[in-house]
Design a protein around this motif. Structure first.
Motif, short mmCIF file in Angstrom:
data_model
loop_
_atom_site.label_atom_id
_atom_site.label_comp_id
_atom_site.label_asym_id
_atom_site.label_seq_id
_atom_site.Cartn_x
_atom_site.Cartn_y
_atom_site.Cartn_z
N ASP A 16 3.85 5.68 -0.82
CA ASP A 16 3.30 5.97 0.41
C ASP A 16 1.89 5.99 0.67
N ASP A 17 1.02 5.88 -0.32
CA ASP A 17 -0.41 5.70 -0.07
C ASP A 17 -0.66 4.23 0.25
N GLU A 20 0.41 4.22 3.93
CA GLU A 20 -0.58 4.65 4.82
C GLU A 20 -1.99 3.95 4.91
N ARG A 21 -2.35 3.02 3.88
CA ARG A 21 -3.52 2.26 3.89
C ARG A 21 -3.23 0.97 4.82
N GLN A 23 -1.04 1.18 7.30
CA GLN A 23 -1.15 1.51 8.95
C GLN A 23 -2.35 1.67 9.28
N ARG A 24 -3.35 2.23 8.52
CA ARG A 24 -4.92 2.44 8.78
C ARG A 24 -5.58 1.19 9.23
#
Length: 107
Positions: A16-17, A20-21, A23-24
């Motif tokens: 997940d991390d 998320e990175r 997507q950012r």
């Protein structure tokens, strides 16, 4: 059976991390942080400008002289001749106007 899609369990999942990175991050942020590389044209122009600047600094300062505009040679017309030509023109116009008024035509 509706929840089972073929190949859904076979794909590896990202943590997940990391997702998320991913997507950012955006293309604009990546381009802003990426190192810029100059082109060969930039190097050529920079060298040429530096050489021109060095040449200008080495040359003595000269003040440019403005050359006078070339004038066409002409003989001055005497003032008396100009006055006579104007008077003759006025007399001709007045006589043509008088002939038109008296006879209805100039010639």
């Amino acid at each position: 059976m509706a929840g089972n899609q073929p190949g859904a369990d076979d794909e590896p999942r990202l943590p997940d991390d990391i997702w998320e990175r991913f997507q950012r991050d955006s293309l604009g942020q990546i381009e802003a942080t990426a190192p810029k590389e100059r082109s060969a044209r930039w190097y050529e122009v920079t060298e040429r400008l530096a050489a021109d600047e060095a040449r200008r600094e080495a040359a003595p300062r000269q003040r440019r002289m403005r050359r006078p505009r070339p004038r066409m040679p002409h003989a001055p017309v005497p003032r008396a001749l100009t006055v006579c030509l104007v008077l003759v023109s006025v007399v001709l116009v007045l006589s043509a106007a008088a002939a038109y008024l008296q006879y209805g035509r100039v010639f």
